[in-house]
Design a protein around this motif. Structure first.
Motif, mmCIF file in Angstrom:
data_model
loop_
_atom_site.group_PDB
_atom_site.id
_atom_site.type_symbol
_atom_site.label_atom_id
_atom_site.label_comp_id
_atom_site.label_asym_id
_atom_site.label_seq_id
_atom_site.Cartn_x
_atom_site.Cartn_y
_atom_site.Cartn_z
ATOM 1 N N PRO A 118 12.753 23.665 41.183
ATOM 2 C CA PRO A 118 12.303 22.489 40.428
ATOM 3 C C PRO A 118 12.999 21.234 40.933
ATOM 4 O O PRO A 118 14.116 21.287 41.439
ATOM 5 N N SER A 119 12.328 20.117 40.785
ATOM 6 C CA SER A 119 12.933 18.840 41.158
ATOM 7 C C SER A 119 14.007 18.467 40.141
ATOM 8 O O SER A 119 13.881 18.747 38.940
ATOM 9 N N PHE A 120 15.070 17.855 40.618
ATOM 10 C CA PHE A 120 16.130 17.391 39.738
ATOM 11 C C PHE A 120 15.618 16.298 38.806
ATOM 12 O O PHE A 120 14.941 15.363 39.235
ATOM 13 N N VAL A 121 15.931 16.420 37.512
ATOM 14 C CA VAL A 121 15.594 15.408 36.517
ATOM 15 C C VAL A 121 16.870 15.101 35.727
ATOM 16 O O VAL A 121 17.435 15.997 35.070
ATOM 17 N N ALA A 122 17.353 13.878 35.817
ATOM 18 C CA ALA A 122 18.590 13.501 35.135
ATOM 19 C C ALA A 122 18.477 13.748 33.643
ATOM 20 O O ALA A 122 17.451 13.474 33.028
ATOM 21 N N GLY A 123 19.553 14.274 33.047
ATOM 22 C CA GLY A 123 19.581 14.530 31.616
ATOM 23 C C GLY A 123 19.111 15.910 31.223
ATOM 24 O O GLY A 123 19.260 16.318 30.068
ATOM 25 N N THR A 124 18.527 16.652 32.178
ATOM 26 C CA THR A 124 18.132 18.030 31.912
ATOM 27 C C THR A 124 19.384 18.891 31.752
ATOM 28 O O THR A 124 20.388 18.672 32.421
ATOM 29 N N SER A 125 19.336 19.868 30.858
ATOM 30 C CA SER A 125 20.463 20.771 30.669
ATOM 31 C C SER A 125 20.442 21.856 31.737
ATOM 32 O O SER A 125 19.618 22.770 31.697
ATOM 33 N N TYR A 126 21.333 21.745 32.722
ATOM 34 C CA TYR A 126 21.406 22.710 33.821
ATOM 35 C C TYR A 126 22.565 23.672 33.595
ATOM 36 O O TYR A 126 23.659 23.254 33.206
ATOM 37 N N SER A 127 22.337 24.934 33.836
ATOM 38 C CA SER A 127 23.385 25.939 33.736
ATOM 39 C C SER A 127 24.034 26.143 35.102
ATOM 40 O O SER A 127 23.467 25.774 36.139
ATOM 41 N N GLN A 128 25.210 26.749 35.097
ATOM 42 C CA GLN A 128 25.876 27.015 36.357
ATOM 43 C C GLN A 128 25.017 27.968 37.196
ATOM 44 O O GLN A 128 24.524 28.978 36.720
ATOM 45 N N GLY A 129 24.822 27.605 38.473
ATOM 46 C CA GLY A 129 24.003 28.409 39.370
ATOM 47 C C GLY A 129 22.562 27.966 39.473
ATOM 48 O O GLY A 129 21.819 28.455 40.333
ATOM 49 N N ALA A 130 22.147 27.011 38.612
ATOM 50 C CA ALA A 130 20.773 26.511 38.684
ATOM 51 C C ALA A 130 20.564 25.760 39.991
ATOM 52 O O ALA A 130 21.408 24.979 40.417
ATOM 53 N N ALA A 131 19.434 25.999 40.653
ATOM 54 C CA ALA A 131 19.117 25.337 41.923
ATOM 55 C C ALA A 131 18.003 24.330 41.705
ATOM 56 O O ALA A 131 17.039 24.594 40.978
ATOM 57 N N VAL A 132 18.129 23.175 42.335
ATOM 58 C CA VAL A 132 17.131 22.114 42.223
ATOM 59 C C VAL A 132 16.923 21.484 43.590
ATOM 60 O O VAL A 132 17.715 21.688 44.518
ATOM 61 N N THR A 133 15.863 20.711 43.704
ATOM 62 C CA THR A 133 15.652 19.905 44.893
ATOM 63 C C THR A 133 15.808 18.438 44.532
ATOM 64 O O THR A 133 15.461 18.015 43.431
#
Length: 548
Positions: A118-133
């Motif tokens: 998924p594309s990075f979106v500021a303010g999204t709750s990301y967990s450790q290990g989550a991968a983004v573009t």
């Protein structure tokens, strides 16, 4: 912070922007986060609320403006401040972590092996290990609190100034693997830094000693309730945050307050007894929230003008962003002055409470609803004004109340100090003592329901019960409090009374408050000295309503 930081200048490539239609900056205008202007042939974006801060002079790290570049379509080279080690204390507006490379000197080139991130979106709750573009690269989250920040200028993967504190380049996407290299602006390439540089495990603790999320009482449950502990920074060796059981919130106490309004992340004696960013991240990975508490019994905290307000804001932002803090706690007992009319003036500030309210509004505008704002006033500063003759004066009766009124929608919770106090009135006008069930119940009812502020004709509006926490000493030791230690059996009886109406023969409020937020203890160190006897006894009551 370890060694203090000084500044040196390096050349950074700044590219041109289209300034067509952008208004000229005006010293008389007020700008909120995201507002764009042009000034002296450069484009700028407001980082947060600002007025009369010239973009040319206030566009460095953590300042009011972000410099987007020249307006004429030609790239230019401008100085950017970075910070190697130095023995001199820097100004609050020019500090940057010395170990973090400038984001303008690197870019990421990644291949996801055919997978989809998924594309990075500021303010999204990301967990450790989550991968983004983001920006053409793939990145893996290492520190969830920073990955999830809305501060894109700091933590957006691959582009933020300090993204390598939050992310590592590369990662596994759905359907394939990924690889990445870091490419410098001079076109030379090098292998990505080892992910060990951004590990969330404290350097002083082996990875095996950090409690797992499923096996330790140090792990914080999510119940909507809190058990808050103040973490004192004048002890050595430091209390390891990940080893502290029971508490859901840790308030680091206290940074040094400078005469110019800025704060410095050491204790008042200047010693560097504070957790590292990695230790804070490890505590947050357990579910704990970590705040910075401002003030204390001995420090005077006064903001008397715009410059002091700016210094306070800039220095706190620098600390919060570097260390990944969740918010701020206001615990000042000296220097908070308010208008005798019991009102806060945000547009024409005259008193320190006015400037503090403005500063907090700027924090909330910058960080959004996830930013925690708490306060720890004394009884004199709150319920002491529930008497016609008690307003300001020698004991600053009620001085926090206008501030609480003005910020009631921004406040996460209030944790009044139900100790070191004489008898104080409840909402019913009767006087109660600390360390008693009736005192805890009646004072809490007053904080929730509100009352007249002295003889001002202004009302303290009260707060919802989910914004009220009862603050108590963690032990009988005089270093915990001069008076007011409350037996855990009495504490649980008071909470049971407030939440359920089961008050026994004690004072019973007209209403019940099932969502009362919880308890606070001063301090985690005092609790530690007794084997965490206090928090062990009250934890289930505070967090899970098991108060029998």
């Amino acid at each position: 912070m370890g060694a203090l930081l000084g500044a040196s200048l390096l050349s950074t490539e700044v590219f041109a922007v289209n300034c067509t239609g952008l208004p000229q900056w005006s010293s008389a205008s007020t700008y909120t986060q995201g507002a764009k202007v042009q000034h002296t042939n450069r484009g700028y974006t407001a980082a947060y609320w600002t007025q009369n801060n010239n973009p040319t002079n206030f566009s460095g790290p953590w300042q009011q403006w972000i410099d987007n570049g020249v307006c004429d379509g030609v790239s230019s080279s401008t100085p950017s401040s970075v910070a190697p080690s130095s023995s001199s204390r820097p100004s609050s507006s020019s500090v940057a972590p010395s170990s973090i490379p400038s984001s303008s000197s690197v870019s990421s080139v990644s291949s996801n092996g055919g997978g989809v991130c998924p594309s990075f979106v500021a303010g999204t709750s990301y967990s450790q290990g989550a991968a983004v573009t983001n920006a053409g690269g793939v990145y893996t989250c290492q520190v969830p609190g920073w990955c999830s920040s809305t501060a894109t200028w700091a933590y957006a993967p691959g582009t933020g100034s300090y993204w390598q504190q939050a992310w590592t380049a590369g990662g596994n996407c759905t359907g394939g693997s990924s690889s990445s290299v870091i490419k410098s602006s001079s076109s030379s390439s090098s292998v990505v830094k080892s992910s060990s540089s951004s590990s969330v495990v404290p350097s002083s603790v082996s990875s095996s000693s950090v409690p797992s999320s499923s096996s330790s009482s140090s792990v914080t449950p999510t119940t909507g309730k809190e058990l808050v502990g103040y973490w004192e920074n004048w002890h050595w060796p430091l209390e390891e945050m990940t080893s502290i059981p029971n508490y859901t919130v840790l308030n680091i106490s206290f940074p040094r307050i400078n005469a110019d309004g800025s704060i410095f992340f050491s204790n008042d004696g200047g010693y560097q007894n504070n957790p590292t960013a990695q230790q804070i991240a490890a505590a947050k990975a357990q579910g704990k929230k970590v705040l910075l508490s401002i003030g204390g019994a001995n420090a005077t905290f006064v903001l008397n003008n715009q410059t002091q307000e700016d210094n306070f804001v800039n220095s706190f932002i620098a600390i919060k962003d570097q260390y990944g803090l969740d918010g701020i706690d206001i615990d000042t007992e000296k220097g908070l002055h308010t208008n005798p009319n019991a009102q806060i003036n945000l547009t024409n500030p005259q008193y320190s409470a006015d400037y503090l309210a403005r500063a907090i509004k700027r924090f909330k505008a910058r960080y959004g609803s996830s930013f925690l704002l708490t306060m720890a006033p004394e009884t004199a500063h709150t319920i002491g004004a529930n008497l016609s003759g008690n307003w300001l004066g020698q004991y600053n009766w009620g001085v926090y109340l206008p501030l609480i009124n003005a910020l009631r929608d921004d406040i996460s919770w209030i944790q009044m100090q139900y100790y070191n106090t004489g008898s104080m009135p409840g909402k019913n006008g009767q006087f109660y003592n600390s360390a008693t069930q009736d005192g805890l119940v009646a004072w809490t009812e007053a904080l929730i329901e509100g009352y007249q502020i002295g003889s001002t004709g202004v009302s303290y509006l009260g707060l919802p019960s989910n914004k009220i926490i009862i603050g108590l000493p963690a032990s009988t030791a005089p270093t915990a409090a001069g008076s007011g230690y409350t037996n855990p059996t009495v504490v649980k009886a008071a909470v049971r009374c407030l939440r359920s109406g089961d008050c026994g023969s004690g004072y019973k409020p007209a209403k019940t408050y099932p969502d009362l937020r919880g308890l606070m203890a001063w301090s985690t160190y005092e609790d530690y000295l007794t084997g965490y006897a206090f928090s062990n006894a009250v934890r289930a009551c505070a967090l899970n309503n098991q108060c029998n």
